[in-house]
Design a protein around this motif. Sequence first.
Motif, PDB file in Angstrom:
ATOM      1  N   PRO A 265       0.835  -1.210   0.000  1.00 43.93           N
ATOM      2  CA  PRO A 265       0.000   0.000   0.000  1.00 43.93           C
ATOM      3  C   PRO A 265       0.870   1.261   0.000  1.00 43.93           C
ATOM      4  O   PRO A 265       1.214   1.799   1.062  1.00 43.93           O
ATOM      5  CB  PRO A 265      -0.806  -0.131   1.297  1.00 43.93           C
ATOM      6  CG  PRO A 265       0.074  -0.936   2.201  1.00 43.93           C
ATOM      7  CD  PRO A 265       0.850  -1.885   1.327  1.00 43.93           C
ATOM      8  N   VAL A 266       1.220   1.736  -1.168  1.00 45.54           N
ATOM      9  CA  VAL A 266       2.070   2.918  -1.272  1.00 45.54           C
ATOM     10  C   VAL A 266       1.210   4.169  -1.125  1.00 45.54           C
ATOM     11  O   VAL A 266       0.228   4.343  -1.864  1.00 45.54           O
ATOM     12  CB  VAL A 266       2.793   2.949  -2.643  1.00 45.54           C
ATOM     13  CG1 VAL A 266       3.734   4.148  -2.714  1.00 45.54           C
ATOM     14  CG2 VAL A 266       3.549   1.655  -2.876  1.00 45.54           C
ATOM     15  N   PRO A 267       1.524   5.051  -0.170  1.00 40.31           N
ATOM     16  CA  PRO A 267       0.717   6.267   0.027  1.00 40.31           C
ATOM     17  C   PRO A 267       0.670   7.129  -1.226  1.00 40.31           C
ATOM     18  O   PRO A 267       1.640   7.199  -1.991  1.00 40.31           O
ATOM     19  CB  PRO A 267       1.447   6.989   1.172  1.00 40.31           C
ATOM     20  CG  PRO A 267       2.217   5.920   1.862  1.00 40.31           C
ATOM     21  CD  PRO A 267       2.621   4.946   0.809  1.00 40.31           C
ATOM     22  N   GLU A 268      -0.447   7.790  -1.434  1.00 39.19           N
ATOM     23  CA  GLU A 268      -0.624   8.633  -2.610  1.00 39.19           C
ATOM     24  C   GLU A 268       0.425   9.743  -2.662  1.00 39.19           C
ATOM     25  O   GLU A 268       0.895  10.118  -3.741  1.00 39.19           O
ATOM     26  CB  GLU A 268      -2.030   9.240  -2.596  1.00 39.19           C
ATOM     27  CG  GLU A 268      -2.373  10.053  -3.837  1.00 39.19           C
ATOM     28  CD  GLU A 268      -2.447   9.207  -5.093  1.00 39.19           C
ATOM     29  OE1 GLU A 268      -2.278   9.778  -6.191  1.00 39.19           O
ATOM     30  OE2 GLU A 268      -2.669   7.980  -4.974  1.00 39.19           O
ATOM     31  N   GLN A 269       0.793  10.266  -1.478  1.00 42.76           N
ATOM     32  CA  GLN A 269       1.789  11.335  -1.444  1.00 42.76           C
ATOM     33  C   GLN A 269       3.139  10.848  -1.977  1.00 42.76           C
ATOM     34  O   GLN A 269       3.864  11.591  -2.653  1.00 42.76           O
ATOM     35  CB  GLN A 269       1.966  11.870  -0.015  1.00 42.76           C
ATOM     36  CG  GLN A 269       0.746  12.576   0.534  1.00 42.76           C
ATOM     37  CD  GLN A 269      -0.248  11.607   1.173  1.00 42.76           C
ATOM     38  OE1 GLN A 269      -0.163  10.394   0.973  1.00 42.76           O
ATOM     39  NE2 GLN A 269      -1.181  12.141   1.954  1.00 42.76           N
TER      40      GLN A 269
ATOM     41  N   ALA B  60       5.092  12.293  -5.236  1.00 44.96           N
ATOM     42  CA  ALA B  60       6.479  12.754  -5.131  1.00 44.96           C
ATOM     43  C   ALA B  60       7.369  12.012  -6.124  1.00 44.96           C
ATOM     44  O   ALA B  60       8.250  12.609  -6.766  1.00 44.96           O
ATOM     45  CB  ALA B  60       6.989  12.552  -3.703  1.00 44.96           C
ATOM     46  N   ALA B  61       7.143  10.707  -6.262  1.00 45.13           N
ATOM     47  CA  ALA B  61       7.936   9.911  -7.204  1.00 45.13           C
ATOM     48  C   ALA B  61       7.680  10.353  -8.638  1.00 45.13           C
ATOM     49  O   ALA B  61       8.599  10.408  -9.468  1.00 45.13           O
ATOM     50  CB  ALA B  61       7.613   8.423  -7.039  1.00 45.13           C
ATOM     51  N   ASP B  62       6.428  10.689  -8.937  1.00 43.77           N
ATOM     52  CA  ASP B  62       6.085  11.137 -10.285  1.00 43.77           C
ATOM     53  C   ASP B  62       6.774  12.466 -10.599  1.00 43.77           C
ATOM     54  O   ASP B  62       7.314  12.658 -11.701  1.00 43.77           O
ATOM     55  CB  ASP B  62       4.575  11.282 -10.407  1.00 43.77           C
ATOM     56  CG  ASP B  62       4.138  11.622 -11.819  1.00 43.77           C
ATOM     57  OD1 ASP B  62       4.375  10.806 -12.724  1.00 43.77           O
ATOM     58  OD2 ASP B  62       3.562  12.711 -12.021  1.00 43.77           O
ATOM     59  N   LEU B  63       6.780  13.370  -9.627  1.00 43.67           N
ATOM     60  CA  LEU B  63       7.462  14.653  -9.817  1.00 43.67           C
ATOM     61  C   LEU B  63       8.964  14.444  -9.978  1.00 43.67           C
ATOM     62  O   LEU B  63       9.598  15.035 -10.868  1.00 43.67           O
ATOM     63  CB  LEU B  63       7.187  15.577  -8.626  1.00 43.67           C
ATOM     64  CG  LEU B  63       7.937  16.914  -8.627  1.00 43.67           C
ATOM     65  CD1 LEU B  63       7.566  17.736  -9.856  1.00 43.67           C
ATOM     66  CD2 LEU B  63       7.641  17.687  -7.345  1.00 43.67           C
ATOM     67  N   ALA B  64       9.544  13.583  -9.125  1.00 44.62           N
ATOM     68  CA  ALA B  64      10.980  13.306  -9.214  1.00 44.62           C
ATOM     69  C   ALA B  64      11.339  12.697 -10.560  1.00 44.62           C
ATOM     70  O   ALA B  64      12.364  13.043 -11.160  1.00 44.62           O
ATOM     71  CB  ALA B  64      11.402  12.376  -8.076  1.00 44.62           C
ATOM     72  N   GLN B  65      10.491  11.794 -11.056  1.00 45.31           N
ATOM     73  CA  GLN B  65      10.760  11.159 -12.344  1.00 45.31           C
ATOM     74  C   GLN B  65      10.747  12.202 -13.455  1.00 45.31           C
ATOM     75  O   GLN B  65      11.622  12.203 -14.334  1.00 45.31           O
ATOM     76  CB  GLN B  65       9.719  10.091 -12.624  1.00 45.31           C
ATOM     77  CG  GLN B  65       9.852   9.436 -13.995  1.00 45.31           C
ATOM     78  CD  GLN B  65       8.531   8.963 -14.535  1.00 45.31           C
ATOM     79  OE1 GLN B  65       7.825   8.225 -13.872  1.00 45.31           O
ATOM     80  NE2 GLN B  65       8.189   9.383 -15.745  1.00 45.31           N
ATOM     81  N   THR B  66       9.770  13.117 -13.408  1.00 47.49           N
ATOM     82  CA  THR B  66       9.699  14.160 -14.437  1.00 47.49           C
ATOM     83  C   THR B  66      10.926  15.055 -14.388  1.00 47.49           C
ATOM     84  O   THR B  66      11.496  15.406 -15.437  1.00 47.49           O
ATOM     85  CB  THR B  66       8.428  15.018 -14.236  1.00 47.49           C
ATOM     86  OG1 THR B  66       7.279  14.174 -14.334  1.00 47.49           O
ATOM     87  CG2 THR B  66       8.341  16.108 -15.290  1.00 47.49           C
ATOM     88  N   VAL B  67      11.367  15.413 -13.193  1.00 49.38           N
ATOM     89  CA  VAL B  67      12.557  16.261 -13.053  1.00 49.38           C
ATOM     90  C   VAL B  67      13.795  15.550 -13.585  1.00 49.38           C
ATOM     91  O   VAL B  67      14.593  16.134 -14.347  1.00 49.38           O
ATOM     92  CB  VAL B  67      12.752  16.661 -11.579  1.00 49.38           C
ATOM     93  CG1 VAL B  67      14.127  17.312 -11.368  1.00 49.38           C
ATOM     94  CG2 VAL B  67      11.646  17.614 -11.134  1.00 49.38           C
ATOM     95  N   LEU B  68      13.970  14.285 -13.222  1.00 49.81           N
ATOM     96  CA  LEU B  68      15.149  13.536 -13.669  1.00 49.81           C
ATOM     97  C   LEU B  68      15.146  13.357 -15.177  1.00 49.81           C
ATOM     98  O   LEU B  68      16.180  13.536 -15.840  1.00 49.81           O
ATOM     99  CB  LEU B  68      15.196  12.178 -12.963  1.00 49.81           C
ATOM    100  CG  LEU B  68      15.447  12.229 -11.457  1.00 49.81           C
ATOM    101  CD1 LEU B  68      15.231  10.852 -10.834  1.00 49.81           C
ATOM    102  CD2 LEU B  68      16.850  12.721 -11.158  1.00 49.81           C
ATOM    103  N   PHE B  69      14.002  12.979 -15.739  1.00 47.50           N
ATOM    104  CA  PHE B  69      13.907  12.854 -17.190  1.00 47.50           C
ATOM    105  C   PHE B  69      14.140  14.203 -17.865  1.00 47.50           C
ATOM    106  O   PHE B  69      14.772  14.287 -18.922  1.00 47.50           O
ATOM    107  CB  PHE B  69      12.543  12.306 -17.593  1.00 47.50           C
ATOM    108  CG  PHE B  69      12.421  10.808 -17.479  1.00 47.50           C
ATOM    109  CD1 PHE B  69      13.522  10.015 -17.177  1.00 47.50           C
ATOM    110  CD2 PHE B  69      11.207  10.192 -17.682  1.00 47.50           C
ATOM    111  CE1 PHE B  69      13.405   8.644 -17.064  1.00 47.50           C
ATOM    112  CE2 PHE B  69      11.074   8.806 -17.586  1.00 47.50           C
ATOM    113  CZ  PHE B  69      12.187   8.038 -17.272  1.00 47.50           C
ATOM    114  N   GLY B  70      13.610  15.267 -17.266  1.00 46.73           N
ATOM    115  CA  GLY B  70      13.777  16.593 -17.841  1.00 46.73           C
ATOM    116  C   GLY B  70      15.235  17.012 -17.898  1.00 46.73           C
ATOM    117  O   GLY B  70      15.719  17.514 -18.923  1.00 46.73           O
TER     118      GLY B  70
END
Length: 331
Positions: free
Chosen positions: A267-271, A275-285
């Motif tokens: 059960p991974v918390p939504e927060q 945060a992981a989605d934002l981090a992934q976008t930053v790293l890919f960017g």
Amino acid sequence: MRLLPGLAVAAGGLGVAYLVHALVPALPVLTVCVLVGLVIGQLPALQAPLDGALKPGFALASRRLLRIGIVLLGLKLSLVDIVDLGVPMLVAVLAVVVLTFFGTLLMGRLAKLPGEQPLLLAAGFAICGVSAIGAMAAVTRSRQSEIAVPAALVTLCGSLAIAVLPMLHGPLGLTDLQFGAWAGASVHDVGQVVAVAQTAGSSALALAIAVKLTRVLLLAPLVAGVGVYRRLRAVEEADAASAPRPPIVPLFVLGFLAAMLVRTFLPVPEQVLLAADLAQTVLFGLALVALGSSIRVVSLVRTSGRALLVGLASWVLVAALAWGAVSLTTA
């Protein structure tokens, strides 16, 4: 300290991309990152720094940070959502990926593209754009210059899809759900899939993301298969004691699988997911700004016309295959 100049410029480019996206929401952040990097690479004043002070930071962004982003991409995947698509859709998605991969690889070979470009283009167009290119580049040990052109082409074609696919929704006679499945099966980057599918409503968007992430799931077995093949060839073609052996499965691909299993069974918390989605976008960017900066438009026009033709042909191929698969499975 030697990494800071390149990382700072990449971060500045990412900031510009976010600003452009805020002004023009139809343009995904990652698409703009490639364009910003492309502009950086053409500025005469930056030619010397690109080969000097900026090089270490850009190299870190285009390789290590990209791979960390691929690991985080696994947190988007839940096997439950994928199984819910049903066997016919799963088989259709597999067929589209396999036919696109080998079709693009064949076109790249026939066009005599240099180095590993055919393989990198095949991975990018068949699965998930730049993340697949980065994963495959780790197995092939490709140089940054080899990665840059395929990354630019999948971004270009994904951007074209944002404009072109919604216009074909009505003329092709697709229902909203069929359009969502088509977008998920044919568009390369997850952000681009969202930009395309949201035009048909929330239900179409949900289906598009599920289909797209099913394609992403195939990243690990494809990379592993190429890794096994390359290692066997290395042993056959040289003395096994001295031949450098490509990795069968890079560690970050195992991390991608581990993240996927965490998302599926814990059960991974939504927060945490946000945060992981934002981090992934930053790293890919950051990675895409660095990769875009390695492209020289003049040399690209002179030498990469064939790569552009292969990329456009692959884009048409995956769109046509996906349309056929969706039509057959949802008729």
